[in-house]
Scaffold this motif. Structure first.
Motif, PDB file in Angstrom:
ATOM      1  N   THR A 138       0.824  -1.207   0.000  1.00  0.00           N
ATOM      2  CA  THR A 138       0.000   0.000   0.000  1.00  0.00           C
ATOM      3  C   THR A 138       0.858   1.256   0.000  1.00  0.00           C
ATOM      4  O   THR A 138       0.647   2.179  -0.797  1.00  0.00           O
ATOM      5  CB  THR A 138      -0.944  -0.003   1.218  1.00  0.00           C
ATOM      6  OG1 THR A 138      -1.748  -1.185   1.180  1.00  0.00           O
ATOM      7  CG2 THR A 138      -1.829   1.233   1.236  1.00  0.00           C
ATOM      8  N   VAL A 139       1.841   1.280   0.879  1.00  0.00           N
ATOM      9  CA  VAL A 139       2.720   2.456   0.976  1.00  0.00           C
ATOM     10  C   VAL A 139       3.555   2.617  -0.290  1.00  0.00           C
ATOM     11  O   VAL A 139       3.674   3.722  -0.830  1.00  0.00           O
ATOM     12  CB  VAL A 139       3.630   2.359   2.222  1.00  0.00           C
ATOM     13  CG1 VAL A 139       4.690   3.432   2.220  1.00  0.00           C
ATOM     14  CG2 VAL A 139       2.797   2.450   3.493  1.00  0.00           C
ATOM     15  N   SER A 140       4.120   1.522  -0.786  1.00  0.00           N
ATOM     16  CA  SER A 140       5.009   1.646  -1.941  1.00  0.00           C
ATOM     17  C   SER A 140       4.260   2.033  -3.214  1.00  0.00           C
ATOM     18  O   SER A 140       4.746   2.861  -3.989  1.00  0.00           O
ATOM     19  CB  SER A 140       5.830   0.372  -2.145  1.00  0.00           C
ATOM     20  OG  SER A 140       5.008  -0.727  -2.405  1.00  0.00           O
ATOM     21  N   VAL A 141       3.065   1.471  -3.444  1.00  0.00           N
ATOM     22  CA  VAL A 141       2.292   1.869  -4.623  1.00  0.00           C
ATOM     23  C   VAL A 141       1.892   3.339  -4.513  1.00  0.00           C
ATOM     24  O   VAL A 141       1.975   4.088  -5.492  1.00  0.00           O
ATOM     25  CB  VAL A 141       1.049   0.967  -4.814  1.00  0.00           C
ATOM     26  CG1 VAL A 141       0.061   1.585  -5.787  1.00  0.00           C
ATOM     27  CG2 VAL A 141       1.458  -0.409  -5.285  1.00  0.00           C
ATOM     28  N   THR A 142       1.476   3.760  -3.323  1.00  0.00           N
ATOM     29  CA  THR A 142       1.073   5.152  -3.122  1.00  0.00           C
ATOM     30  C   THR A 142       2.235   6.104  -3.370  1.00  0.00           C
ATOM     31  O   THR A 142       2.104   7.081  -4.120  1.00  0.00           O
ATOM     32  CB  THR A 142       0.519   5.352  -1.694  1.00  0.00           C
ATOM     33  OG1 THR A 142      -0.592   4.460  -1.501  1.00  0.00           O
ATOM     34  CG2 THR A 142       0.083   6.785  -1.463  1.00  0.00           C
ATOM     35  N   LEU A 143       3.383   5.824  -2.749  1.00  0.00           N
ATOM     36  CA  LEU A 143       4.544   6.701  -2.923  1.00  0.00           C
ATOM     37  C   LEU A 143       5.062   6.661  -4.358  1.00  0.00           C
ATOM     38  O   LEU A 143       5.474   7.688  -4.905  1.00  0.00           O
ATOM     39  CB  LEU A 143       5.653   6.332  -1.937  1.00  0.00           C
ATOM     40  CG  LEU A 143       5.347   6.593  -0.467  1.00  0.00           C
ATOM     41  CD1 LEU A 143       6.501   6.094   0.411  1.00  0.00           C
ATOM     42  CD2 LEU A 143       5.067   8.061  -0.203  1.00  0.00           C
ATOM     43  N   ASP A 144       5.045   5.486  -4.963  1.00  0.00           N
ATOM     44  CA  ASP A 144       5.519   5.342  -6.333  1.00  0.00           C
ATOM     45  C   ASP A 144       4.638   6.134  -7.302  1.00  0.00           C
ATOM     46  O   ASP A 144       5.134   6.872  -8.159  1.00  0.00           O
ATOM     47  CB  ASP A 144       5.537   3.863  -6.726  1.00  0.00           C
ATOM     48  CG  ASP A 144       6.622   3.526  -7.718  1.00  0.00           C
ATOM     49  OD1 ASP A 144       7.363   4.430  -8.148  1.00  0.00           O
ATOM     50  OD2 ASP A 144       6.732   2.342  -8.071  1.00  0.00           O
ATOM     51  N   ALA A 145       3.323   5.989  -7.160  1.00  0.00           N
ATOM     52  CA  ALA A 145       2.396   6.735  -8.023  1.00  0.00           C
ATOM     53  C   ALA A 145       2.560   8.233  -7.815  1.00  0.00           C
ATOM     54  O   ALA A 145       2.553   9.011  -8.783  1.00  0.00           O
ATOM     55  CB  ALA A 145       0.956   6.304  -7.747  1.00  0.00           C
ATOM     56  N   LEU A 146       2.739   8.645  -6.573  1.00  0.00           N
ATOM     57  CA  LEU A 146       2.950  10.061  -6.274  1.00  0.00           C
ATOM     58  C   LEU A 146       4.230  10.571  -6.933  1.00  0.00           C
ATOM     59  O   LEU A 146       4.249  11.647  -7.543  1.00  0.00           O
ATOM     60  CB  LEU A 146       3.002  10.262  -4.758  1.00  0.00           C
ATOM     61  CG  LEU A 146       3.049  11.686  -4.240  1.00  0.00           C
ATOM     62  CD1 LEU A 146       1.812  12.462  -4.667  1.00  0.00           C
ATOM     63  CD2 LEU A 146       3.170  11.678  -2.726  1.00  0.00           C
ATOM     64  N   GLY A 147       5.301   9.789  -6.849  1.00  0.00           N
ATOM     65  CA  GLY A 147       6.566  10.171  -7.477  1.00  0.00           C
ATOM     66  C   GLY A 147       6.455  10.297  -8.983  1.00  0.00           C
ATOM     67  O   GLY A 147       6.998  11.227  -9.588  1.00  0.00           O
ATOM     68  N   VAL A 148       5.711   9.381  -9.612  1.00  0.00           N
ATOM     69  CA  VAL A 148       5.504   9.450 -11.059  1.00  0.00           C
ATOM     70  C   VAL A 148       4.685  10.692 -11.401  1.00  0.00           C
ATOM     71  O   VAL A 148       5.027  11.447 -12.321  1.00  0.00           O
ATOM     72  CB  VAL A 148       4.811   8.164 -11.583  1.00  0.00           C
ATOM     73  CG1 VAL A 148       4.347   8.336 -13.018  1.00  0.00           C
ATOM     74  CG2 VAL A 148       5.753   6.969 -11.474  1.00  0.00           C
ATOM     75  N   GLN A 149       3.604  10.916 -10.658  1.00  0.00           N
ATOM     76  CA  GLN A 149       2.733  12.060 -10.932  1.00  0.00           C
ATOM     77  C   GLN A 149       3.451  13.393 -10.746  1.00  0.00           C
ATOM     78  O   GLN A 149       3.171  14.355 -11.462  1.00  0.00           O
ATOM     79  CB  GLN A 149       1.489  12.019 -10.026  1.00  0.00           C
ATOM     80  CG  GLN A 149       0.581  10.842 -10.304  1.00  0.00           C
ATOM     81  CD  GLN A 149      -0.010  10.876 -11.701  1.00  0.00           C
ATOM     82  OE1 GLN A 149      -0.445  11.916 -12.173  1.00  0.00           O
ATOM     83  NE2 GLN A 149      -0.004   9.743 -12.375  1.00  0.00           N
ATOM     84  N   LEU A 150       4.372  13.454  -9.794  1.00  0.00           N
ATOM     85  CA  LEU A 150       5.121  14.691  -9.540  1.00  0.00           C
ATOM     86  C   LEU A 150       6.347  14.842 -10.440  1.00  0.00           C
ATOM     87  O   LEU A 150       7.069  15.830 -10.345  1.00  0.00           O
ATOM     88  CB  LEU A 150       5.539  14.761  -8.064  1.00  0.00           C
ATOM     89  CG  LEU A 150       4.398  14.893  -7.050  1.00  0.00           C
ATOM     90  CD1 LEU A 150       4.940  14.814  -5.628  1.00  0.00           C
ATOM     91  CD2 LEU A 150       3.616  16.180  -7.281  1.00  0.00           C
ATOM     92  N   GLY A 151       6.603  13.848 -11.289  1.00  0.00           N
ATOM     93  CA  GLY A 151       7.727  13.929 -12.209  1.00  0.00           C
ATOM     94  C   GLY A 151       9.075  13.681 -11.561  1.00  0.00           C
ATOM     95  O   GLY A 151      10.106  14.099 -12.082  1.00  0.00           O
ATOM     96  N   LEU A 152       9.086  12.975 -10.427  1.00  0.00           N
ATOM     97  CA  LEU A 152      10.350  12.664  -9.756  1.00  0.00           C
ATOM     98  C   LEU A 152      11.068  11.505 -10.446  1.00  0.00           C
ATOM     99  O   LEU A 152      12.284  11.448 -10.462  1.00  0.00           O
ATOM    100  CB  LEU A 152      10.107  12.337  -8.284  1.00  0.00           C
ATOM    101  CG  LEU A 152       9.437  13.452  -7.469  1.00  0.00           C
ATOM    102  CD1 LEU A 152       9.163  12.980  -6.047  1.00  0.00           C
ATOM    103  CD2 LEU A 152      10.308  14.707  -7.472  1.00  0.00           C
TER     104      LEU A 152
END
Length: 181
Positions: free
Chosen positions: A70-84
């Motif tokens: 749950t944490v890794s998918v959330t953080l990963d999706a957030l990183g992709v969306q923010l262009g990190l």
């Protein structure tokens, strides 16, 4: 133009981009060696866990594993969306995260570390996990051209991995589980 109209315009633009990504995925990604690599890692990782996990601790370990997912998918999706960072060879084109890593490799490695030498310091395990994952795992996936760091540096990941491991470990040591009648 109103706020609602602007949001609708952006939603339509986003949908057009998603359709282009799906088309590219269908014609150039699916069944490529990098796609097969992701599918294989996902399957083999879980087969390893099924074979070698401690059956008496299965549900506590799975609690930690689902937390990590749950944490890794959330953080990963957030990183992709923010262009990190970005992924180029996703197993599924519509999930903005790398499924083999977030739903297989990361949770299974953490569950295995929790199970292996259970009396060893969780803080030491967390630091070892954080450094190995950041400085060995991430560069290896960068070499495959699956993962590209845009506005991210490897050392940013270290404390995140340490915290994820420590929280997962903490979840497995709770004594508050009660029997359901």
């Amino acid at each position: 133009m109103t706020t609602i109209e602007k949001m609708d315009t952006h939603a339509n633009e986003t949908q057009e981009i998603v359709n282009k990504v799906i088309d590219l995925w269908q014609h150039e990604v699916v069944f490529s060696w990098r796609w097969w690599f992701g599918v294989t890692i996902s399957i083999l990782t879980w087969l390893f866990w099924i074979k070698f996990h401690n059956k008496e601790s299965r549900y506590r370990l799975l609690l930690a594993g689902f937390f990590v997912m749950t944490v890794s998918v959330t953080l990963d999706a957030l990183g992709v969306q923010l262009g990190l960072w970005s992924y180029r060879y996703e197993v599924f084109p519509t999930i903005p995260a790398y499924v083999p890593y977030d739903l297989a490799l990361l949770p299974v490695v953490i569950m295995s570390l929790i199970q292996f030498k259970p009396h060893y310091s969780p803080i030491k395990k967390a630091f070892i996990f954080g450094f190995f994952t950041s400085f060995i795992g991430e560069p290896l996936i960068v070499l495959t051209d699956i993962y590209k760091m845009e506005n991210w540096r490897i050392f940013y990941s270290v404390p995140i991995y340490i915290i994820i491991y420590l929280l997962a470990h903490w979840l497995t040591t709770r004594k508050e589980f009660i029997e359901i009648n």
